[in-house]
Design a protein around this motif. Structure first.
Motif, PDB file in Angstrom:
ATOM      1  N   THR A 122       0.846  -1.192   0.000  1.00 18.86           N
ATOM      2  CA  THR A 122       0.000   0.000   0.000  1.00 18.86           C
ATOM      3  C   THR A 122       0.882   1.243   0.000  1.00 18.86           C
ATOM      4  OG1 THR A 122      -1.773  -1.111   1.221  1.00 18.86           O
ATOM      5  CG2 THR A 122      -1.802   1.287   1.220  1.00 18.86           C
ATOM      6  N   LEU A 123       0.569   2.162  -0.897  1.00 20.54           N
ATOM      7  CA  LEU A 123       1.270   3.430  -0.997  1.00 20.54           C
ATOM      8  C   LEU A 123       0.308   4.543  -0.603  1.00 20.54           C
ATOM      9  CD1 LEU A 123       2.699   2.833  -4.597  1.00 20.54           C
ATOM     10  CD2 LEU A 123       3.666   2.032  -2.433  1.00 20.54           C
ATOM     11  N   VAL A 124       0.853   5.673  -0.202  1.00 18.92           N
ATOM     12  CA  VAL A 124       0.034   6.840   0.118  1.00 18.92           C
ATOM     13  C   VAL A 124       0.567   8.027  -0.672  1.00 18.92           C
ATOM     14  CG1 VAL A 124      -0.824   8.371   1.917  1.00 18.92           C
ATOM     15  CG2 VAL A 124      -0.398   5.975   2.446  1.00 18.92           C
ATOM     16  N   VAL A 125      -0.308   8.660  -1.458  1.00 15.66           N
ATOM     17  CA  VAL A 125       0.078   9.853  -2.208  1.00 15.66           C
ATOM     18  C   VAL A 125       0.335  10.985  -1.218  1.00 15.66           C
ATOM     19  CG1 VAL A 125      -0.651  11.557  -3.914  1.00 15.66           C
ATOM     20  CG2 VAL A 125      -1.259   9.150  -4.214  1.00 15.66           C
ATOM     21  N   SER A 126       1.501  11.624  -1.328  1.00 17.28           N
ATOM     22  CA  SER A 126       1.875  12.654  -0.354  1.00 17.28           C
ATOM     23  C   SER A 126       2.015  14.037  -0.979  1.00 17.28           C
ATOM     24  CB  SER A 126       3.189  12.262   0.341  1.00 17.28           C
ATOM     25  OG  SER A 126       4.211  12.006  -0.604  1.00 17.28           O
ATOM     26  N   SER A 127       1.676  14.166  -2.262  1.00 19.52           N
ATOM     27  CA  SER A 127       1.696  15.475  -2.913  1.00 19.52           C
ATOM     28  C   SER A 127       0.267  15.868  -3.269  1.00 19.52           C
ATOM     29  CB  SER A 127       2.564  15.436  -4.168  1.00 19.52           C
ATOM     30  OG  SER A 127       2.129  14.422  -5.050  1.00 19.52           O
ATOM     31  N   ASN A 128       0.060  17.119  -3.672  1.00 22.92           N
ATOM     32  CA  ASN A 128      -1.297  17.564  -4.012  1.00 22.92           C
ATOM     33  C   ASN A 128      -1.904  16.717  -5.120  1.00 22.92           C
ATOM     34  OD1 ASN A 128      -1.292  19.590  -2.091  1.00 22.92           O
ATOM     35  ND2 ASN A 128      -0.437  21.110  -3.486  1.00 22.92           N
ATOM     36  N   ALA A 129      -1.079  16.291  -6.059  1.00 23.63           N
ATOM     37  CA  ALA A 129      -1.538  15.428  -7.148  1.00 23.63           C
ATOM     38  C   ALA A 129      -0.394  14.519  -7.562  1.00 23.63           C
ATOM     39  CB  ALA A 129      -2.025  16.261  -8.331  1.00 23.63           C
ATOM     40  N   ALA A 130      -0.730  13.354  -8.105  1.00 23.64           N
ATOM     41  CA  ALA A 130       0.289  12.410  -8.555  1.00 23.64           C
ATOM     42  C   ALA A 130      -0.273  11.585  -9.707  1.00 23.64           C
ATOM     43  CB  ALA A 130       0.720  11.490  -7.413  1.00 23.64           C
ATOM     44  N   GLN A 131       0.631  11.074 -10.549  1.00 22.25           N
ATOM     45  CA  GLN A 131       0.246  10.227 -11.670  1.00 22.25           C
ATOM     46  C   GLN A 131       1.213   9.060 -11.775  1.00 22.25           C
ATOM     47  OE1 GLN A 131       0.339  13.127 -14.914  1.00 22.25           O
ATOM     48  NE2 GLN A 131      -1.893  13.282 -14.858  1.00 22.25           N
ATOM     49  N   TRP A 132       0.701   7.931 -12.263  1.00 22.94           N
ATOM     50  CA  TRP A 132       1.530   6.752 -12.441  1.00 22.94           C
ATOM     51  C   TRP A 132       0.902   5.854 -13.498  1.00 22.94           C
ATOM     52  CZ3 TRP A 132      -1.479   7.966  -8.316  1.00 22.94           C
ATOM     53  CH2 TRP A 132      -2.543   7.104  -8.003  1.00 22.94           C
ATOM     54  N   MET A 133       1.717   4.897 -13.977  1.00 19.21           N
ATOM     55  CA  MET A 133       1.250   3.877 -14.916  1.00 19.21           C
ATOM     56  C   MET A 133       1.235   2.556 -14.162  1.00 19.21           C
ATOM     57  SD  MET A 133       0.897   5.514 -17.859  1.00 19.21           S
ATOM     58  CE  MET A 133       0.899   4.188 -19.062  1.00 19.21           C
ATOM     59  N   GLY A 134       0.065   1.933 -14.065  1.00 20.14           N
ATOM     60  CA  GLY A 134      -0.058   0.708 -13.288  1.00 20.14           C
ATOM     61  C   GLY A 134      -0.316  -0.509 -14.146  1.00 20.14           C
ATOM     62  N   GLU A 135       0.300  -1.619 -13.749  1.00 20.20           N
ATOM     63  CA  GLU A 135       0.089  -2.906 -14.419  1.00 20.20           C
ATOM     64  C   GLU A 135      -0.275  -3.927 -13.351  1.00 20.20           C
ATOM     65  OE1 GLU A 135       2.586  -5.780 -17.466  1.00 20.20           O
ATOM     66  OE2 GLU A 135       3.560  -5.079 -15.631  1.00 20.20           O
ATOM     67  N   GLY A 136      -1.294  -4.730 -13.598  1.00 20.29           N
ATOM     68  CA  GLY A 136      -1.726  -5.704 -12.607  1.00 20.29           C
ATOM     69  C   GLY A 136      -2.892  -5.167 -11.803  1.00 20.29           C
ATOM     70  N   GLN A 137      -2.968  -5.578 -10.542  1.00 19.43           N
ATOM     71  CA  GLN A 137      -4.107  -5.224  -9.699  1.00 19.43           C
ATOM     72  C   GLN A 137      -3.762  -4.075  -8.747  1.00 19.43           C
ATOM     73  OE1 GLN A 137      -7.175  -6.647 -10.028  1.00 19.43           O
ATOM     74  NE2 GLN A 137      -6.323  -7.782 -11.760  1.00 19.43           N
ATOM     75  N   TRP A 138      -4.231  -2.891  -9.093  1.00 23.97           N
ATOM     76  CA  TRP A 138      -4.044  -1.720  -8.239  1.00 23.97           C
ATOM     77  C   TRP A 138      -5.411  -1.103  -7.944  1.00 23.97           C
ATOM     78  CZ3 TRP A 138       0.548  -0.630  -6.104  1.00 23.97           C
ATOM     79  CH2 TRP A 138       1.704  -1.142  -6.718  1.00 23.97           C
ATOM     80  N   THR A 139      -5.666  -0.826  -6.691  1.00 24.80           N
ATOM     81  CA  THR A 139      -6.931  -0.186  -6.321  1.00 24.80           C
ATOM     82  C   THR A 139      -6.639   1.134  -5.628  1.00 24.80           C
ATOM     83  OG1 THR A 139      -6.988  -1.379  -4.204  1.00 24.80           O
ATOM     84  CG2 THR A 139      -8.150  -2.369  -6.079  1.00 24.80           C
ATOM     85  N   LEU A 140      -7.524   2.096  -5.821  1.00 30.06           N
ATOM     86  CA  LEU A 140      -7.345   3.436  -5.278  1.00 30.06           C
ATOM     87  C   LEU A 140      -8.481   3.758  -4.317  1.00 30.06           C
ATOM     88  CD1 LEU A 140      -5.739   6.153  -5.503  1.00 30.06           C
ATOM     89  CD2 LEU A 140      -7.383   6.815  -7.272  1.00 30.06           C
ATOM     90  N   THR A 141      -8.140   4.155  -3.099  1.00 28.44           N
ATOM     91  CA  THR A 141      -9.153   4.578  -2.124  1.00 28.44           C
ATOM     92  C   THR A 141      -8.732   5.933  -1.563  1.00 28.44           C
ATOM     93  OG1 THR A 141      -8.024   3.383  -0.337  1.00 28.44           O
ATOM     94  CG2 THR A 141      -9.807   2.240  -1.486  1.00 28.44           C
ATOM     95  N   HIS A 142      -9.710   6.721  -1.180  1.00 30.49           N
ATOM     96  CA  HIS A 142      -9.416   8.056  -0.666  1.00 30.49           C
ATOM     97  C   HIS A 142      -9.166   8.004   0.835  1.00 30.49           C
ATOM     98  CE1 HIS A 142     -10.347   9.813  -4.511  1.00 30.49           C
ATOM     99  NE2 HIS A 142     -11.554   9.269  -4.511  1.00 30.49           N
ATOM    100  N   GLY A 143      -8.238   8.834   1.286  1.00 31.95           N
ATOM    101  CA  GLY A 143      -7.912   8.914   2.705  1.00 31.95           C
ATOM    102  C   GLY A 143      -7.649  10.346   3.111  1.00 31.95           C
ATOM    103  N   ASP A 144      -7.330  10.541   4.366  1.00 36.98           N
ATOM    104  CA  ASP A 144      -7.053  11.885   4.866  1.00 36.98           C
ATOM    105  C   ASP A 144      -5.750  12.403   4.268  1.00 36.98           C
ATOM    106  OD1 ASP A 144      -9.306  11.849   6.455  1.00 36.98           O
ATOM    107  OD2 ASP A 144      -8.242  10.940   8.150  1.00 36.98           O
ATOM    108  N   PRO A 145      -5.728  13.652   3.850  1.00 33.14           N
ATOM    109  CA  PRO A 145      -4.509  14.222   3.268  1.00 33.14           C
ATOM    110  C   PRO A 145      -3.343  14.200   4.245  1.00 33.14           C
ATOM    111  CG  PRO A 145      -6.406  15.629   2.837  1.00 33.14           C
ATOM    112  CD  PRO A 145      -6.854  14.603   3.840  1.00 33.14           C
ATOM    113  N   ILE A 146      -2.161  14.054   3.687  1.00 33.02           N
ATOM    114  CA  ILE A 146      -0.931  14.126   4.473  1.00 33.02           C
ATOM    115  C   ILE A 146      -0.397  15.548   4.378  1.00 33.02           C
ATOM    116  CG2 ILE A 146       1.454  13.318   4.637  1.00 33.02           C
ATOM    117  CD1 ILE A 146       0.549  10.692   3.438  1.00 33.02           C
ATOM    118  N   GLN A 147      -0.073  16.128   5.511  1.00 34.38           N
ATOM    119  CA  GLN A 147       0.467  17.475   5.481  1.00 34.38           C
ATOM    120  C   GLN A 147       1.883  17.436   4.912  1.00 34.38           C
ATOM    121  OE1 GLN A 147      -1.092  20.313   6.182  1.00 34.38           O
ATOM    122  NE2 GLN A 147      -2.948  19.110   6.524  1.00 34.38           N
ATOM    123  N   PRO A 148       2.157  18.206   3.873  1.00 36.31           N
ATOM    124  CA  PRO A 148       3.503  18.210   3.316  1.00 36.31           C
ATOM    125  C   PRO A 148       4.501  18.802   4.313  1.00 36.31           C
ATOM    126  CG  PRO A 148       2.209  19.986   2.373  1.00 36.31           C
ATOM    127  CD  PRO A 148       1.269  19.144   3.182  1.00 36.31           C
TER     128      PRO A 148
END
Length: 349
Positions: free
Chosen positions: A137-163
């Motif tokens: 499990t990864l957590v996005v830590s910037s205002n926005a992020a992009q990636w290319m995924g292969e296989g089984q990846w799921t995205l769920t929303h969580g509380d923002p991380i303060q930079p």
């Protein structure tokens, strides 16, 4: 450590695609030294595979861009998220991180581009290709992020991380390996600088600094002065932290009644201190890893073996070029990194 080495090697070889053999020897060469495998061969393998991974990654990105322009699909699908989003992948899933930042929250993620395995709390690098060595499990830590995924990846929303707040320290570069760790401990109020503009990351961590940091981590509970250690007088900046840690049983003296506050703290001493602290806080300290894969495992003191096994198993302490360096003095940057990992580990308990 052997498991990580094999996991990383296999992941690199699989991701390289075009690499047909890891190595070959003549029939007369029936033995290959461990030193060669973990030294020259391993470095050559990583360099070769890195070239293959970089070439393959570029081809994937170019193909995905071309197919997107033609309305087609790609094995690697473009995905995006915002600060706080959880990105969960199953074992064997791959991704290429293309913009923004994220950190590993749990699981094993292999950086195929760099040839390393990322521990919990480690950040992903733009342009690098990754493979999930286990469910991760990864957590996005910037205002926005992009990636290319292969296989089984799921995205769920969580509380923002303060930079992390901009650091006032001129000796902590943004591209330093310890930048995010220093930002974390500074923002959390665990560490102060040696001056308003200097963190001195390479300075050695003293025993009294370690007790002060742990006292802050515990929420700075009130302390009544006692003569627990004759060399810890009342009224010093480290007094409350050291008396608290001693009374809690988190630290002990170097001899009866003497703490030696200005002595440098070693890596195995830090493991023992963090292990005791975790026990006192009621955390599960059952994690354990064999130390046999480290070339200096025999130099670990009997009193430090259990704590070091736990620290390695929990991902709090990593080796350095295959060595634990148990008696090596820890720098302020290294302790910041260990505390960052420890806090991430504790949050998952």
């Amino acid at each position: 450590m052997k498991k990580k080495l094999l996991t990383g090697a296999l992941a690199l070889i699989l991701l390289a695609g075009g690499l047909t053999a890891a190595f070959s020897v003549s029939q007369s060469e029936t033995l290959v030294s461990l030193g060669y495998l973990s030294g020259a061969f391993w470095n050559d393998l990583k360099a070769t595979v890195k070239q293959e991974v970089d070439r393959d990654t570029t081809a994937i990105l170019n193909e995905a861009a071309a197919q997107a322009g033609q309305g087609g699909g790609s094995a690697f699908a473009a995905q995006s998220g915002v600060n706080g989003d959880r990105v969960a992948g199953t074992t064997g899933s791959g991704l290429i991180w293309t913009s923004g930042s994220a950190v590993v929250y749990s699981g094993a993620l292999v950086d195929a581009t760099a040839g390393t395995e990322l521990a919990a709390g480690a950040g992903l690098a733009v342009g690098h290709r990754y493979l999930a060595g286990s469910d991760v499990t990864l957590v996005v830590s910037s205002n926005a992020a992009q990636w290319m995924g292969e296989g089984q990846w799921t995205l769920t929303h969580g509380d923002p991380i303060q930079p992390p707040a901009d650091l006032p320290f001129t000796d902590v570069a943004r591209d330093a390996w310890y930048h995010d760790d220093v930002a974390f401990v500074y923002q959390k109020g665990l560490f102060n600088g040696d001056s308003p503009t200097s963190f001195t990351p390479e300075n050695r961590m003293e025993r009294c600094m370690m007790t002060t940091v742990l006292h802050r981590l515990a929420g700075s509970p009130a302390v009544s002065y006692s003569t627990l250690f004759w060399d810890i007088p009342d009224g010093q900046w480290y007094t409350q932290g050291t008396i608290w840690a001693g009374a809690m049983g988190v630290v002990s003296g170097v001899e009866p009644g003497r703490f030696d506050p200005s002595a440098n703290v070693t890596r195995q001493e830090i493991a023992v201190i963090l292990h005791r602290y975790a026990e006192k806080m009621g955390y599960d300290v059952s994690a354990s890893a064999s130390l046999a894969g480290f070339r200096d495992a025999g130099s670990v003191a009997s009193w430090g073996t259990r704590a070091l096994s736990w620290a390695v198993g929990a991902g709090i302490l990593n080796g350095s070029d295959g060595a634990l360096l148990p008696d090596g003095d820890a720098t302020r940057a290294e302790v910041a990194a260990m505390l960052h990992r420890f806090t991430s580990w504790a949050e998952r308990q």
